[in-house]
Write a protein that holds these residues in place. Structure first.
Motif, PDB file in Angstrom:
ATOM      1  N   ALA A  93     -15.817  18.245   4.885  1.00 25.08           N
ATOM      2  CA  ALA A  93     -15.277  18.995   3.740  1.00 25.08           C
ATOM      3  C   ALA A  93     -15.036  20.467   4.076  1.00 25.08           C
ATOM      4  O   ALA A  93     -14.463  21.195   3.271  1.00 25.08           O
ATOM      5  CB  ALA A  93     -16.211  18.850   2.539  1.00 25.08           C
ATOM      6  N   PRO A 122      -8.586  10.856   8.713  1.00 33.14           N
ATOM      7  CA  PRO A 122      -7.676  11.920   9.164  1.00 33.14           C
ATOM      8  C   PRO A 122      -7.365  12.910   8.041  1.00 33.14           C
ATOM      9  O   PRO A 122      -7.712  12.659   6.879  1.00 33.14           O
ATOM     10  CB  PRO A 122      -6.411  11.140   9.542  1.00 33.14           C
ATOM     11  N   HIS A 126      -3.124  16.392   4.140  1.00 37.72           N
ATOM     12  CA  HIS A 126      -3.316  17.818   3.855  1.00 37.72           C
ATOM     13  C   HIS A 126      -2.232  18.611   4.609  1.00 37.72           C
ATOM     14  O   HIS A 126      -1.613  19.515   4.071  1.00 37.72           O
ATOM     15  CB  HIS A 126      -4.679  18.332   4.344  1.00 37.72           C
ATOM     16  N   VAL A 160      -1.308   8.336   0.616  1.00 37.50           N
ATOM     17  CA  VAL A 160      -2.560   7.690   0.184  1.00 37.50           C
ATOM     18  C   VAL A 160      -3.214   8.629  -0.825  1.00 37.50           C
ATOM     19  O   VAL A 160      -2.965   9.838  -0.797  1.00 37.50           O
ATOM     20  CB  VAL A 160      -3.564   7.461   1.347  1.00 37.50           C
ATOM     21  N   VAL A 163      -8.779  12.722  -2.159  1.00 37.03           N
ATOM     22  CA  VAL A 163      -9.467  13.646  -3.055  1.00 37.03           C
ATOM     23  C   VAL A 163      -9.394  15.069  -2.504  1.00 37.03           C
ATOM     24  O   VAL A 163      -8.826  15.969  -3.134  1.00 37.03           O
ATOM     25  CB  VAL A 163     -10.942  13.209  -3.247  1.00 37.03           C
ATOM     26  N   THR A 164      -9.929  15.290  -1.302  1.00 44.12           N
ATOM     27  CA  THR A 164      -9.917  16.665  -0.781  1.00 44.12           C
ATOM     28  C   THR A 164      -8.486  17.100  -0.418  1.00 44.12           C
ATOM     29  O   THR A 164      -8.182  18.288  -0.469  1.00 44.12           O
ATOM     30  CB  THR A 164     -10.848  16.830   0.445  1.00 44.12           C
ATOM     31  N   GLU A 188      -9.843  12.022  -9.636  1.00 40.02           N
ATOM     32  CA  GLU A 188     -11.301  12.156  -9.732  1.00 40.02           C
ATOM     33  C   GLU A 188     -11.694  13.327 -10.648  1.00 40.02           C
ATOM     34  O   GLU A 188     -11.017  14.356 -10.662  1.00 40.02           O
ATOM     35  CB  GLU A 188     -11.887  12.404  -8.328  1.00 40.02           C
ATOM     36  N   THR A 303     -16.294   4.357  -4.149  1.00 42.97           N
ATOM     37  CA  THR A 303     -16.839   3.952  -2.845  1.00 42.97           C
ATOM     38  C   THR A 303     -18.224   4.567  -2.624  1.00 42.97           C
ATOM     39  O   THR A 303     -19.071   3.975  -1.950  1.00 42.97           O
ATOM     40  CB  THR A 303     -15.881   4.353  -1.698  1.00 42.97           C
ATOM     41  N   ASP A 304     -18.458   5.744  -3.227  1.00 41.63           N
ATOM     42  CA  ASP A 304     -19.742   6.419  -3.030  1.00 41.63           C
ATOM     43  C   ASP A 304     -20.898   5.711  -3.751  1.00 41.63           C
ATOM     44  O   ASP A 304     -22.049   6.151  -3.632  1.00 41.63           O
ATOM     45  CB  ASP A 304     -19.651   7.884  -3.497  1.00 41.63           C
ATOM     46  N   PHE A 327     -12.694   3.154   2.659  1.00 43.14           N
ATOM     47  CA  PHE A 327     -13.042   3.487   4.048  1.00 43.14           C
ATOM     48  C   PHE A 327     -13.195   2.194   4.856  1.00 43.14           C
ATOM     49  O   PHE A 327     -13.637   1.174   4.334  1.00 43.14           O
ATOM     50  CB  PHE A 327     -14.332   4.303   4.097  1.00 43.14           C
TER      51      PHE A 327
HETATM   52  N1  EPU Z   1      -6.881   9.670   4.245  1.00 48.17           N
HETATM   53  C1  EPU Z   1      -5.838   9.685   5.130  1.00 48.17           C
HETATM   54  N2  EPU Z   1      -5.208  10.887   5.383  1.00 48.17           N
HETATM   55  C2  EPU Z   1      -5.605  12.051   4.792  1.00 48.17           C
HETATM   56  C3  EPU Z   1      -6.684  12.015   3.896  1.00 48.17           C
HETATM   57  C4  EPU Z   1      -7.306  10.812   3.644  1.00 48.17           C
HETATM   58  O1  EPU Z   1      -5.444   8.656   5.669  1.00 48.17           O
HETATM   59  O2  EPU Z   1      -4.977  13.091   5.072  1.00 48.17           O
HETATM   60  C5  EPU Z   1      -7.577   8.394   3.958  1.00 48.17           C
HETATM   61  C6  EPU Z   1      -9.041   8.416   4.384  1.00 48.17           C
HETATM   62  O3  EPU Z   1      -9.195   8.105   5.750  1.00 48.17           O
HETATM   63  C7  EPU Z   1      -9.644   7.381   3.467  1.00 48.17           C
HETATM   64  C8  EPU Z   1      -8.828   7.551   2.167  1.00 48.17           C
HETATM   65  O4  EPU Z   1      -7.629   8.220   2.545  1.00 48.17           O
HETATM   66  O5  EPU Z   1      -9.454   6.095   3.976  1.00 48.17           O
HETATM   67  C9  EPU Z   1      -9.504   8.352   1.079  1.00 48.17           C
HETATM   68  O6  EPU Z   1     -10.062   9.543   1.614  1.00 48.17           O
HETATM   69  P1  EPU Z   1     -10.190  10.907   0.799  1.00 48.17           P
HETATM   70  O7  EPU Z   1      -9.338  11.927   1.457  1.00 48.17           O
HETATM   71  O8  EPU Z   1      -9.993  10.662  -0.647  1.00 48.17           O
HETATM   72  O9  EPU Z   1     -11.705  11.265   1.080  1.00 48.17           O
HETATM   73  P2  EPU Z   1     -12.270  12.706   1.210  1.00 48.17           P
HETATM   74  O10 EPU Z   1     -11.480  13.614   0.341  1.00 48.17           O
HETATM   75  O11 EPU Z   1     -12.426  13.053   2.648  1.00 48.17           O
HETATM   76  C10 EPU Z   1     -13.931  12.599  -0.804  1.00 48.17           C
HETATM   77  C11 EPU Z   1     -15.421  12.747  -0.987  1.00 48.17           C
HETATM   78  C12 EPU Z   1     -16.113  11.545  -0.381  1.00 48.17           C
HETATM   79  C13 EPU Z   1     -15.604  10.290  -1.100  1.00 48.17           C
HETATM   80  C14 EPU Z   1     -14.084  10.204  -0.980  1.00 48.17           C
HETATM   81  C15 EPU Z   1     -13.475   9.040  -1.741  1.00 48.17           C
HETATM   82  C16 EPU Z   1     -15.669  15.151  -0.990  1.00 48.17           C
HETATM   83  C17 EPU Z   1     -16.182  16.367  -0.326  1.00 48.17           C
HETATM   84  N3  EPU Z   1     -15.852  13.988  -0.351  1.00 48.17           N
HETATM   85  O12 EPU Z   1     -13.727  12.536   0.599  1.00 48.17           O
HETATM   86  O13 EPU Z   1     -17.504  11.705  -0.610  1.00 48.17           O
HETATM   87  O14 EPU Z   1     -16.176   9.137  -0.530  1.00 48.17           O
HETATM   88  O15 EPU Z   1     -13.482  11.417  -1.465  1.00 48.17           O
HETATM   89  O16 EPU Z   1     -13.792   9.109  -3.086  1.00 48.17           O
HETATM   90  O17 EPU Z   1     -15.151  15.228  -2.102  1.00 48.17           O
HETATM   91  C18 EPU Z   1     -19.789  11.285  -0.269  1.00 48.17           C
HETATM   92  O18 EPU Z   1     -20.026  12.088  -1.191  1.00 48.17           O
HETATM   93  O19 EPU Z   1     -20.680  10.528   0.215  1.00 48.17           O
HETATM   94  C19 EPU Z   1     -18.433  11.183   0.257  1.00 48.17           C
HETATM   95  C20 EPU Z   1     -18.153  10.622   1.429  1.00 48.17           C
END
Ligand code: EPU
Length: 419
Positions: A93, A122, A126, A160, A163-164, A188, A303-304, A327
């Motif tokens: 993050a 990945p 972003h 896709v 969230v972040t 979210e 998923t969390d 994931f």
């Molecule tokens: N993805 C891509 N490309 C990107 C971004 C994501 O392919 O540029 C894919 C990821 O590989 C994944 C899917 O999209 O398969 C979803 O990922 P996302 O980007 O939503 O996850 P994240 O933003 O990295 C946040 C939470 C996670 C939570 C996920 C899903 C934060 C800081 N982290 O992660 O939290 O599991 O969303 O809801 O907000 C946790 O708290 O234990 C945790 C892992």
């Protein structure tokens, strides 16, 4: 390193308060970079990931201080625009500073996060979004460099739901010239919360909480004072703890609207759920029913919460199917649960759980945050003693979980461990 030692078999009873949300705190702390001056954040959870974010902001030149639950971040003198590998590798993050830095200072360098225990993860979405906003992106020696004079609004359609990714681009777009539209955005509650914070800072964000977000760029944002929403995943974890121990627990200060999918599955599994004035009461029933779950972006099942629910399903009479769609590698808890006697068969993204199982205490090791929570929950109902090693994973996202569980009657303590 520390470990958690649990003697299973106690029914949980009483009341427990939920801490501030980790996944809201992280982007909100990063958003302080968009303004100049001192912002105060309240209900900030004391977590490993939150200290990493504070360290990162301090490394960029921010003055960071505070006391229990409060963080003051003064961004009057940001002198660096780089998130170093050391910090990014411990917390993905960290990439959340990319949007604010390039939006506010026109320059950001962030080490590319590698893969992590739960999948490749990945950040291409972003980067695609920042490029659409006019940033020049270069990749050198594992570091992303983003530069722009001033970002300009654009329409971005996410391939896709991320969230972040949604949060990063929403932050970057607040200071862009003109209007940005984010389509297929994450819905979210943490995204909505961040939008609320940005608007309090003077931004013009509309539609957060839906898949279509529009941002009208403004020239500057100002610091603020803000209290962070409660953590829906911590709340859900405590609710599962009540259900599996056949206890009776009031989970205070949580926002039930953020937990619809989790509450629905708890009810399907036979737990009695009552929404009370101060929180959600969960009464576990002797007979636990199986439930099929597929993880989905919000408002789907998070998923969390998948790993924690698996413990409940091992106790259910019959077969449950858990499908992980977010994931690719989030069943790392299964081999450890199996060592405790669970009957779980994993095939790709699907896990079939057959119950009921009488779990047995064992020494187990977690590989990520939610897997650790799952093993602690398993320890609460296992016969005999369970030792959960590598507690730092748990501490990244739960504020002293063992203390909260002990106050509810669990026989649980933290001790020094060798691994
Ligand atoms: N993805 C891509 N490309 C990107 C971004 C994501 O392919 O540029 C894919 C990821 O590989 C994944 C899917 O999209 O398969 C979803 O990922 P996302 O980007 O939503 O996850 P994240 O933003 O990295 C946040 C939470 C996670 C939570 C996920 C899903 C934060 C800081 N982290 O992660 O939290 O599991 O969303 O809801 O907000 C946790 O708290 O234990 C945790 C892992």
């Amino acid at each position: 390193m520390q470990k958690i030692i649990i003697k299973g078999g106690q029914k949980l009873r009483g009341e427990v308060r939920v801490s501030g949300a980790k996944n809201a705190a992280l982007p909100i702390l990063a958003s302080s970079l968009l303004a100049t001056g001192k912002s105060t954040y309240r209900n900030v959870p004391a977590l490993g990931d939150v200290s990493t974010m504070k360290k990162l902001l301090a490394d960029l030149g921010a003055k960071v201080d505070g006391r229990a639950g409060v963080a003051n971040i003064d961004t009057s003198q940001i002198t660096k625009f780089e998130a170093p590998y050391d910090l990014v590798k411990t917390m993905r993050a960290s990439a959340l500073v990319l949007g604010p830095l390039v939006g506010r200072y026109g320059e950001a360098r962030v080490s590319l996060p590698g893969g992590c225990a739960i999948g490749a993860r990945p950040i291409d979405q972003h980067l695609k979004g920042l490029t659409a906003l006019g940033a020049r992106i270069e990749l050198e020696h594992g570091t992303v460099m983003a530069r722009a004079r001033r970002l300009r609004g654009a329409t971005i359609v996410f391939d896709v739901v991320t969230v972040t990714g949604t949060e990063n681009l929403m932050m970057a777009a607040t200071l862009a010239r003109g209007r940005t539209t984010l389509e297929n955005a994450a819905c979210e509650p943490e995204v909505e919360e961040l939008a609320g914070v940005l608007n309090k800072m003077g931004a013009r964000v509309h539609g957060a909480g839906t898949s279509l977000i529009t941002i009208e760029g403004v020239d500057e944002l100002h610091p603020l004072d803000h209290a962070i929403i409660p953590d829906r995943i911590e709340a859900g974890t405590l609710m599962v703890a009540a259900a599996i121990t056949r206890g009776n627990v009031l989970v205070r200060d949580c926002l039930p609207d953020h937990l619809d999918a989790v509450l629905a599955k708890l009810r399907a599994a036979g737990a009695e759920i009552t929404i009370e004035k101060d929180g959600v009461r969960v009464r576990g029933r002797d007979e636990i029913r199986p439930a099929d779950i597929a993880t989905r972006p919000y408002p789907g099942f998070p998923t969390d919460m998948q790993a924690q629910f698996m413990v409940l399903m091992t106790l259910a009479r019959g077969q449950s199917v858990l499908t992980e769609t977010i994931f690719e590698n989030r069943f790392m808890h299964v081999p450890e649960l199996s060592r405790m006697g669970a009957d779980v068969l994993v095939d790709g993204r699907t896990a079939v759980v057959r119950g009921p199982t009488k779990l047995k205490g064992a020494t187990v090791m977690a590989t990520d945050l939610r897997a650790s929570a799952c093993l602690v929950l398993a320890g609460l109902v296992a016969e005999g003693t369970t030792e959960v090693l590598r507690v730092y994973h748990l501490d990244r996202g739960y504020e002293r979980l063992e203390k909260k569980l002990r106050a509810l009657g669990a026989d649980i303590r933290r001790a020094k461990g060798s691994l």
